[in-house]
Motif scaffolding. Structure first.
Motif, PDB file in Angstrom:
ATOM      1  N   ASP A  24       1.693  27.796   5.755  1.00  0.00           N
ATOM      2  CA  ASP A  24       1.020  28.721   4.841  1.00  0.00           C
ATOM      3  C   ASP A  24      -0.324  28.111   4.452  1.00  0.00           C
ATOM      4  OD1 ASP A  24       0.217  30.509   2.912  1.00  0.00           O
ATOM      5  OD2 ASP A  24       1.754  29.955   1.448  1.00  0.00           O
ATOM      6  N   TRP A  25      -1.266  28.263   5.356  1.00  0.00           N
ATOM      7  CA  TRP A  25      -2.546  27.580   5.219  1.00  0.00           C
ATOM      8  C   TRP A  25      -3.284  28.015   3.947  1.00  0.00           C
ATOM      9  CZ3 TRP A  25      -7.405  30.078   6.614  1.00  0.00           C
ATOM     10  CH2 TRP A  25      -8.485  29.207   6.606  1.00  0.00           C
ATOM     11  N   LEU A  26      -3.334  29.321   3.674  1.00  0.00           N
ATOM     12  CA  LEU A  26      -4.059  29.775   2.482  1.00  0.00           C
ATOM     13  C   LEU A  26      -3.324  29.378   1.209  1.00  0.00           C
ATOM     14  CD1 LEU A  26      -5.452  33.257   3.567  1.00  0.00           C
ATOM     15  CD2 LEU A  26      -6.713  31.126   3.189  1.00  0.00           C
ATOM     16  N   GLY A  27      -1.995  29.459   1.260  1.00  0.00           N
ATOM     17  CA  GLY A  27      -1.199  29.028   0.105  1.00  0.00           C
ATOM     18  C   GLY A  27      -1.432  27.555  -0.192  1.00  0.00           C
ATOM     19  N   PHE A  28      -1.602  26.790   0.878  1.00  0.00           N
ATOM     20  CA  PHE A  28      -1.847  25.360   0.757  1.00  0.00           C
ATOM     21  C   PHE A  28      -3.140  25.100  -0.016  1.00  0.00           C
ATOM     22  CE2 PHE A  28      -4.061  21.720   2.614  1.00  0.00           C
ATOM     23  CZ  PHE A  28      -3.144  20.705   2.410  1.00  0.00           C
ATOM     24  N   TRP A  29      -4.217  25.817   0.358  1.00  0.00           N
ATOM     25  CA  TRP A  29      -5.489  25.605  -0.342  1.00  0.00           C
ATOM     26  C   TRP A  29      -5.459  26.233  -1.738  1.00  0.00           C
ATOM     27  CZ3 TRP A  29      -8.103  21.664   0.684  1.00  0.00           C
ATOM     28  CH2 TRP A  29      -8.296  21.212   1.992  1.00  0.00           C
ATOM     29  N   GLU A  30      -4.657  27.250  -1.891  1.00  0.00           N
ATOM     30  CA  GLU A  30      -4.517  27.859  -3.219  1.00  0.00           C
ATOM     31  C   GLU A  30      -3.898  26.848  -4.191  1.00  0.00           C
ATOM     32  OE1 GLU A  30      -2.270  31.540  -3.332  1.00  0.00           O
ATOM     33  OE2 GLU A  30      -3.467  32.163  -5.067  1.00  0.00           O
ATOM     34  N   VAL A  51       2.723  13.063   3.210  1.00  0.00           N
ATOM     35  CA  VAL A  51       1.701  13.496   4.162  1.00  0.00           C
ATOM     36  C   VAL A  51       2.319  14.481   5.147  1.00  0.00           C
ATOM     37  CG1 VAL A  51       0.009  12.754   5.896  1.00  0.00           C
ATOM     38  CG2 VAL A  51       0.514  11.264   3.944  1.00  0.00           C
ATOM     39  N   ALA A  52       3.527  14.155   5.613  1.00  0.00           N
ATOM     40  CA  ALA A  52       4.200  15.049   6.570  1.00  0.00           C
ATOM     41  C   ALA A  52       4.476  16.406   5.924  1.00  0.00           C
ATOM     42  CB  ALA A  52       5.498  14.410   7.059  1.00  0.00           C
ATOM     43  N   ILE A  53       4.890  16.376   4.666  1.00  0.00           N
ATOM     44  CA  ILE A  53       5.171  17.643   3.962  1.00  0.00           C
ATOM     45  C   ILE A  53       3.882  18.455   3.824  1.00  0.00           C
ATOM     46  CG2 ILE A  53       5.860  18.628   1.715  1.00  0.00           C
ATOM     47  CD1 ILE A  53       7.835  16.187   1.522  1.00  0.00           C
ATOM     48  N   ALA A  54       2.792  17.780   3.451  1.00  0.00           N
ATOM     49  CA  ALA A  54       1.505  18.480   3.283  1.00  0.00           C
ATOM     50  C   ALA A  54       1.067  19.108   4.609  1.00  0.00           C
ATOM     51  CB  ALA A  54       0.439  17.519   2.769  1.00  0.00           C
ATOM     52  N   ARG A  55       1.235  18.374   5.696  1.00  0.00           N
ATOM     53  CA  ARG A  55       0.843  18.925   7.004  1.00  0.00           C
ATOM     54  C   ARG A  55       1.684  20.151   7.353  1.00  0.00           C
ATOM     55  NH1 ARG A  55      -2.974  15.888   9.223  1.00  0.00           N
ATOM     56  NH2 ARG A  55      -2.912  13.655   8.912  1.00  0.00           N
ATOM     57  N   ILE A 106       0.845  -1.196   0.000  1.00  0.00           N
ATOM     58  CA  ILE A 106       0.000   0.000   0.000  1.00  0.00           C
ATOM     59  C   ILE A 106       0.883   1.250   0.000  1.00  0.00           C
ATOM     60  CG2 ILE A 106      -1.632   1.330   1.431  1.00  0.00           C
ATOM     61  CD1 ILE A 106      -3.102  -1.007   0.410  1.00  0.00           C
ATOM     62  N   VAL A 107       1.922   1.226   0.820  1.00  0.00           N
ATOM     63  CA  VAL A 107       2.802   2.403   0.905  1.00  0.00           C
ATOM     64  C   VAL A 107       3.498   2.627  -0.434  1.00  0.00           C
ATOM     65  CG1 VAL A 107       4.791   3.419   2.096  1.00  0.00           C
ATOM     66  CG2 VAL A 107       3.125   2.050   3.389  1.00  0.00           C
ATOM     67  N   ALA A 108       3.934   1.535  -1.056  1.00  0.00           N
ATOM     68  CA  ALA A 108       4.659   1.669  -2.322  1.00  0.00           C
ATOM     69  C   ALA A 108       3.761   2.243  -3.414  1.00  0.00           C
ATOM     70  CB  ALA A 108       5.202   0.311  -2.750  1.00  0.00           C
ATOM     71  N   GLU A 109       2.472   1.885  -3.383  1.00  0.00           N
ATOM     72  CA  GLU A 109       1.569   2.314  -4.468  1.00  0.00           C
ATOM     73  C   GLU A 109       0.900   3.661  -4.215  1.00  0.00           C
ATOM     74  OE1 GLU A 109      -1.313  -0.775  -4.773  1.00  0.00           O
ATOM     75  OE2 GLU A 109       0.091  -2.205  -5.658  1.00  0.00           O
ATOM     76  N   ALA A 110       0.942   4.141  -2.955  1.00  0.00           N
ATOM     77  CA  ALA A 110       0.123   5.301  -2.582  1.00  0.00           C
ATOM     78  C   ALA A 110       0.550   6.586  -3.299  1.00  0.00           C
ATOM     79  CB  ALA A 110       0.191   5.504  -1.080  1.00  0.00           C
ATOM     80  N   ASN A 111      -0.443   7.379  -3.678  1.00  0.00           N
ATOM     81  CA  ASN A 111      -0.144   8.709  -4.245  1.00  0.00           C
ATOM     82  C   ASN A 111       0.575   9.561  -3.215  1.00  0.00           C
ATOM     83  OD1 ASN A 111      -1.608   7.849  -6.420  1.00  0.00           O
ATOM     84  ND2 ASN A 111      -3.413   9.113  -5.989  1.00  0.00           N
ATOM     85  N   MET A 112       0.165   9.419  -1.968  1.00  0.00           N
ATOM     86  CA  MET A 112       0.772  10.186  -0.872  1.00  0.00           C
ATOM     87  C   MET A 112       1.442   9.199   0.059  1.00  0.00           C
ATOM     88  SD  MET A 112      -0.203  13.591  -0.567  1.00  0.00           S
ATOM     89  CE  MET A 112      -0.776  14.074   1.058  1.00  0.00           C
ATOM     90  N   ASN A 113       2.784   9.134   0.049  1.00  0.00           N
ATOM     91  CA  ASN A 113       3.450   8.266   1.014  1.00  0.00           C
ATOM     92  C   ASN A 113       3.617   9.039   2.324  1.00  0.00           C
ATOM     93  OD1 ASN A 113       5.844   9.754   0.976  1.00  0.00           O
ATOM     94  ND2 ASN A 113       6.503   8.713  -0.899  1.00  0.00           N
ATOM     95  N   LEU A 129      -7.540  15.890   8.123  1.00  0.00           N
ATOM     96  CA  LEU A 129      -6.739  15.954   6.898  1.00  0.00           C
ATOM     97  C   LEU A 129      -5.868  17.205   6.924  1.00  0.00           C
ATOM     98  CD1 LEU A 129      -9.430  14.795   4.338  1.00  0.00           C
ATOM     99  CD2 LEU A 129      -7.431  13.522   5.149  1.00  0.00           C
ATOM    100  N   PRO A 130      -4.781  17.216   6.192  1.00  0.00           N
ATOM    101  CA  PRO A 130      -3.955  18.426   6.137  1.00  0.00           C
ATOM    102  C   PRO A 130      -4.807  19.629   5.719  1.00  0.00           C
ATOM    103  CG  PRO A 130      -2.863  16.602   5.007  1.00  0.00           C
ATOM    104  CD  PRO A 130      -4.230  16.117   5.370  1.00  0.00           C
ATOM    105  N   GLY A 131      -4.595  20.751   6.373  1.00  0.00           N
ATOM    106  CA  GLY A 131      -5.347  21.966   6.037  1.00  0.00           C
ATOM    107  C   GLY A 131      -6.649  22.105   6.799  1.00  0.00           C
ATOM    108  N   VAL A 132      -7.006  21.074   7.573  1.00  0.00           N
ATOM    109  CA  VAL A 132      -8.249  21.100   8.347  1.00  0.00           C
ATOM    110  C   VAL A 132      -7.861  21.162   9.817  1.00  0.00           C
ATOM    111  CG1 VAL A 132     -10.290  19.769   9.005  1.00  0.00           C
ATOM    112  CG2 VAL A 132      -9.514  19.777   6.617  1.00  0.00           C
TER     113      VAL A 132
END
Ligand code: ATP
Ligand code: MG
Length: 659
Positions: A54-60, A44-48, A33-40, A460-463
């Protein structure tokens, strides 16, 4: 289940909830699952981190993934909070993203929609075919004088035309309101009066549980009794021909769908709309009271739904995505229709009863179409559990790679059954928490997350969510409190239709500046969230505030229990005590024996006490053959409580007679 120790008890009157359940099993993501995931996990850590810095930049950035006719002046305009405006100044249309843009790509001839009728008939539409059908319907609506801002009410079973009608309305800037096909004329009339639609799209009938259910008569009865204001606005009733029944048609007003679209061209322009232009009105499912007309707008909704579907269900071009929700619920809107189509994947829609003609129907659908992602509700899992593992075992379910649930707390028992017997211990179970109001997943694991059965894991990241006491102070880990959302999010509701004041009062007044979800939850020592139930259902037993979900999960772990609900009833000494309503498995011989000796209820009461400790006082157990549920399968505890205490039962418009 492992032995349980009651975790912590909160000081009396602190406004926090006692925590009872201590589920200790964890499931680590498998290397495949980890190997195939779009988000490893690193992604996920980077997205968080990005969302935090930069919360608004993130949603932008999430918005940049979609197509816009004009970009925004501001990512978020909060000048009129809580009436937030996402992507202010931008122009867009969600249908451009769900359909039009695919026609220019390799997706053009890919399957957009697979539909299976209850009798076994099927239809398949490629993106290009769906696009042309939507254009014809959009042109027909325009020709009937319906346009931007008009409401189009869709009272349909799950048919391809339901999806087509939603997209056609959105394409021309009309606002759709899908009303579940199983509602009575009275429920439908209330929604017609509130939404005052210019057109109603319906069907002559549909198949459910082997029977033909007529539908057009319900619309006629509802319209006949609707308000003068609603009657004055209604121009057309469009009827899809699905079953063979006599159908009365009113001259000038009623038209068959096939006649309505027949001569229309299959190209239609897509209305360029302000990002805040309403996309739909959807009434909540009515679990806690009268349904509310939740409004969502094109811009923010499309960004939130698109991003969260990609994260949680990790979509691949080869996926066959089956979300079992009726399109009439938010889950159907976001994750049967708009999300999968924006992602360019293939979405599957099934018309009928999941147990017709036999309990293995759902699994035969999975096998027949090679479903890869299955997203469903705990009530269906519990229902299928009652038929035992021999049903899924008869089918090849090897195409499945991810499972998901939504709508109610899932007990660890049901979670592990789903994981083991459907996912064959290979597929993560993603328990997604969100609401009609949130429009998109808010709290959910990703496929690479470490899972604990019964926990919705982390936001989820951004929430940004928190668990707080009455005064808004965060409660310590391990204790329960009110689930709040501390920052706006793109797919948030924009208002309640016809009642902006109620929007402010219901969601933003209790904790000023934060959104109040109406649910209670606790955070464990790892920051994982466990939904404890509805704030309205919290019991106060001998000074202990207790949510319903944990007591119910403990009872559900007893092998004799198929389904249960807990409510608080008044008690002279303790203030309140818990009463359990229990449906027993009908295929277990020991139950009959226990019933005969009258030992079942004591056995259950002791079982709950063993699992949760002495706070878990269940005074009484009442056996039922079924529990009252609303039309989308959620247990209506307020009804059981009203029955037990002799109070009024309140709004029953969404009560189901089906399941
Ligand atoms: P009403 O607001 O009219 O009472 P409703 O709350 O049932 O109806 P929905 O918007 O369909 O209407 O449901 C959202 C609710 O469902 C959440 O507030 C929560 O109580 C419950 N819920 C959704 N997902 C989950 C989940 N994964 N775990 C636990 N509960 C969930
Ligand atoms: Mg609700």
């Amino acid at each position: 289940m492992s032995a349980k120790q009651p975790l912590c008890t909160a000081p009396e009157g602190s406004g926090t909830l006692d925590t009872l359940l201590c589920e200790e099993r964890v499931f680590r993501p498998m290397p495949r699952i980890v190997a195939e995931a779009n988000m490893n996990p690193q992604d996920v850590a980077i997205a968080r981190a990005r969302a935090e810095s930069d919360w608004l930049g993130f949603w932008e950035e999430a918005a940049e993934e979609l197509s816009w006719f004009r970009k925004w002046d501001a990512v978020l305009d909060d000048s009129a909070a809580p009436f937030y405006r996402w992507f202010a100044g931008a122009r867009c249309n969600i249908v451009y993203n769900a359909l039009d843009r695919h026609i220019e790509t390799a997706n053009k001839n890919k399957l957009a929609l697979i539909w299976e009728g209850e009798p076994g008939d099927t239809r398949k539409l490629t993106y290009y075919e769906l696009y042309r059908e939507v254009n014809k319907a959009a042109n027909a609506l325009r020709a009937a004088g319906i346009g931007k801002g008009d409401r189009v009410l869709i009272h349909m079973p799950p048919l391809p035309e339901t999806v087509i009608a939603m997209l056609a309305a959105a394409k021309i800037g009309a606002v759709h309101s899908v009303v579940f096909g199983g509602f009575s004329a009275r429920s439908l009339r209330d929604r017609i009066n509130d939404a005052t639609p210019a057109a109603i799209i319906t069907a002559d009938g549909f198949y459910r549980n082997g029977r033909v259910i007529t539908l057009k008569g319900t619309v006629d009865a509802a319209v006949a009794k609707c308000s003068g204001a609603a009657a004055a606005v209604l121009k057309k009733v469009v009827v899809v021909h699905r079953v063979l029944v006599e159908t009365a048609m009113k001259e000038d007003r009623d038209v068959w769908y096939h006649d309505f679209v027949r001569d229309q061209p299959d190209e239609a322009f897509t209305e360029s709309l302000d990002a805040a232009h309403p996309l739909f009105i959807l009434y909540t499912s009515g679990t806690t009271g009268a349904p509310k007309g939740i409004v969502h707008a094109h811009g923010g909704y499309m960004v939130g739904v698109n991003r969260t579907l990609d994260w949680v269900f990790d979509l691949k071009p080869t996926d066959i995505f089956w979300c079992t929700a009726d399109p009439a619920w938010i889950t159907g809107h976001s994750y049967v229709v708009y999300g999968p189509l924006m992602a360019g994947t293939t979405t599957l829609l099934y018309e009928g009863h999941p147990l017709y003609p036999e309990a293995g129907r759902a699994w035969s659908v999975v096998q027949r179409w090679g479903v890869t992602v299955l997203y469903t509700v705990p009530t269906l899992i519990r229902m299928l559990m009652r038929f035992g593992r021999q049903n899924p075992d008869r089918h090849t379910l090897g195409t499945l790679r991810l499972l998901g649930t939504v709508g109610e707390p899932i007990s660890p028992e049901a979670w592990t059954w789903f994981h083991k017997h459907i996912g064959r211990s290979r597929c993560p179970v993603l328990d997604t928490w969100w609401q009609t109001e949130t429009g998109m997943f808010m709290i959910s694991p990703l496929p690479v997350s470490l899972l604990k059965p019964g926990s919705v894991t982390r936001p989820l990241p951004g929430v940004e969510v928190d668990v707080v006491d009455e005064s808004g102070a965060p409660v310590p880990h391990g204790q329960g409190g009110y689930l709040v959302i501390k920052k706006p999010w793109p797919a948030m509701l924009t208002t309640i239709f016809n009642d902006p004041e109620a929007y402010r009062r219901l969601y933003w007044e209790r904790f000023p500046g934060w959104y109040f979800s109406g649910d209670v939850a606790r955070k464990d020592e790892d920051g994982y969230l466990w939904i404890q139930g509805r704030a309205d259902d919290v019991m106060l037993i001998a000074g202990h505030r207790i949510g319903t979900a944990e007591l119910e999960a403990a009872l559900a772990s007893h092998p004799a229990v198929a389904e249960c609900a807990i409510v608080g009833v008044p008690d002279e000494i303790r203030g309140e005590v818990a009463k359990a309503f229990v449906v027993l498995h009908d295929d277990q011989p020991p139950v009959a024996t226990m019933m005969m000796t009258g030992e079942t209820d004591q056995d259950l009461i002791e079982h709950a006490r063993r699992e949760l400790g002495p706070v878990a006082v269940i005074r009484e157990v009442e056996f039922r053959s079924a529990l009252p549920k609303n039309k989308n399968g959620k247990i209506m505890r307020r009804l059981l409580r009203a029955e037990s205490t002799g109070q009024s039962t309140g709004d029953l418009s969404t009560l189901s007679t089906d399941i």
